[in-house]
Design a protein around this motif. Structure first.
Motif, PDB file in Angstrom:
ATOM      1  N   THR A   8       0.831  -1.212   0.000  1.00  0.00           N
ATOM      2  CA  THR A   8       0.000   0.000   0.000  1.00  0.00           C
ATOM      3  C   THR A   8       0.869   1.266   0.000  1.00  0.00           C
ATOM      4  O   THR A   8       0.351   2.366  -0.184  1.00  0.00           O
ATOM      5  CB  THR A   8      -0.919   0.019   1.240  1.00  0.00           C
ATOM      6  N   ARG A  10       3.268   1.665  -2.173  1.00  0.00           N
ATOM      7  CA  ARG A  10       3.819   1.794  -3.530  1.00  0.00           C
ATOM      8  C   ARG A  10       3.537   3.133  -4.196  1.00  0.00           C
ATOM      9  O   ARG A  10       4.384   3.674  -4.874  1.00  0.00           O
ATOM     10  CB  ARG A  10       3.234   0.704  -4.439  1.00  0.00           C
ATOM     11  N   ASN A  11       2.328   3.640  -4.008  1.00  0.00           N
ATOM     12  CA  ASN A  11       2.021   4.905  -4.690  1.00  0.00           C
ATOM     13  C   ASN A  11       2.303   6.135  -3.823  1.00  0.00           C
ATOM     14  O   ASN A  11       1.781   7.211  -4.076  1.00  0.00           O
ATOM     15  CB  ASN A  11       0.588   4.921  -5.249  1.00  0.00           C
ATOM     16  N   CYS A  12       3.173   5.959  -2.829  1.00  0.00           N
ATOM     17  CA  CYS A  12       3.595   7.093  -1.994  1.00  0.00           C
ATOM     18  C   CYS A  12       4.924   7.618  -2.548  1.00  0.00           C
ATOM     19  O   CYS A  12       5.753   6.824  -3.015  1.00  0.00           O
ATOM     20  CB  CYS A  12       3.790   6.616  -0.558  1.00  0.00           C
ATOM     21  N   TRP A  15       8.075   5.826  -1.387  1.00  0.00           N
ATOM     22  CA  TRP A  15       8.386   4.446  -1.795  1.00  0.00           C
ATOM     23  C   TRP A  15       9.800   4.364  -2.372  1.00  0.00           C
ATOM     24  O   TRP A  15      10.509   3.388  -2.182  1.00  0.00           O
ATOM     25  CB  TRP A  15       7.355   3.976  -2.829  1.00  0.00           C
ATOM     26  N   HIS A 100      -0.440  10.339   2.688  1.00  0.00           N
ATOM     27  CA  HIS A 100      -0.456   8.933   2.292  1.00  0.00           C
ATOM     28  C   HIS A 100      -0.475   8.015   3.508  1.00  0.00           C
ATOM     29  O   HIS A 100      -1.169   7.003   3.550  1.00  0.00           O
ATOM     30  CB  HIS A 100       0.739   8.607   1.386  1.00  0.00           C
TER      31      HIS A 100
END
Ligand code: URA
Length: 211
Positions: A8, A10-12, A15, A100
């Motif tokens: 979860t 990954r789209n931060c 990352w 995030h």
């Protein structure tokens, strides 16, 4: 033991920071007080736990001096991983990573249902409270939070620690201990009843003298 970031993350924007460290919530939650700091540091990153480095040692000392057991409380951070160079406040990615990571804190609060949140430092205060102000203005007050329990803010242990030629603010250790004790008391027993007040609107000289 370090913990890999969950998918979860990954789209931060965090990352790609190149550190795996993701710290879990620590503690046994015997007392319904959730302690929230800022972000992992390098020791937290390696061990996958919040407040296990130098700030954590100071927090442990404050809890011990308050007569409390660290394991009784749940402890976490506004962001679970470590920002590059421990730089979060004022960084260009600050808002994005905090937003995030909010999902993890929201889940934790929903799961633990704390009676009170203890916010350590400016960032935790700003992110948790609905009242704007600095730690020195708002510490020790019971404030409305964005969850359905109040928040009480106090100094971040790192703010007290002397380092890099800075004297620190160890004279505030007593304030930190006081705020921790108050938060513990409220989480366990609720708010103390207000002291009875009475007003004398037309005092006599004797009333004034007594006062
Ligand atoms: N370590 C943490 O886990 N949180 C902080 O805010 C600082 C150090």
């Amino acid at each position: 033991m370090s913990w890999p970031k969950p998918s979860t993350c990954r789209n931060c924007v965090g990352w790609s920071w190149g550190c795996d460290g993701y710290s879990r919530v620590s503690g046994e939650n015997r007392i319904s007080l959730l302690i929230v700091g800022e972000a992992s540091g390098s020791t937290e990153e390696k061990r996958g736990e919040p407040f296990v480095g130098a700030s954590g040692r100071l927090l442990n000392d404050a809890l011990r001096m308050a007569g409390l057991r660290r394991a009784d409380y749940s402890i976490t951070n506004i962001i679970r991983c470590r920002p590059p160079g421990n730089f979060l406040k004022g960084a260009p990615y600050e808002r994005a990573v905090i937003d995030h990571c909010k999902q993890y804190l929201d889940d934790m609060v929903a799961q633990l249902q704390p009676k009170l949140i203890l916010a350590l430092g400016d960032i935790a205060l700003r992110e948790l409270s609905t009242v704007a102000g600095s730690i020195s203005e708002l510490r020790g007050y019971l404030l409305k939070s964005r969850y359905n329990c109040p928040v009480l803010a106090t100094y971040h242990p790192a703010f007290l620690m002397p380092r890099k030629g800075q004297p620190g603010a160890m004279h505030l250790m007593g304030v930190l201990i006081h705020d921790i004790k108050r938060a513990n008391q409220i989480a366990r027993k609720g708010l103390p009843a207000p002291l009875p007040t009475s007003y004398i609107l037309t005092p006599t000289t004797a009333d004034i003298r007594d006062y």
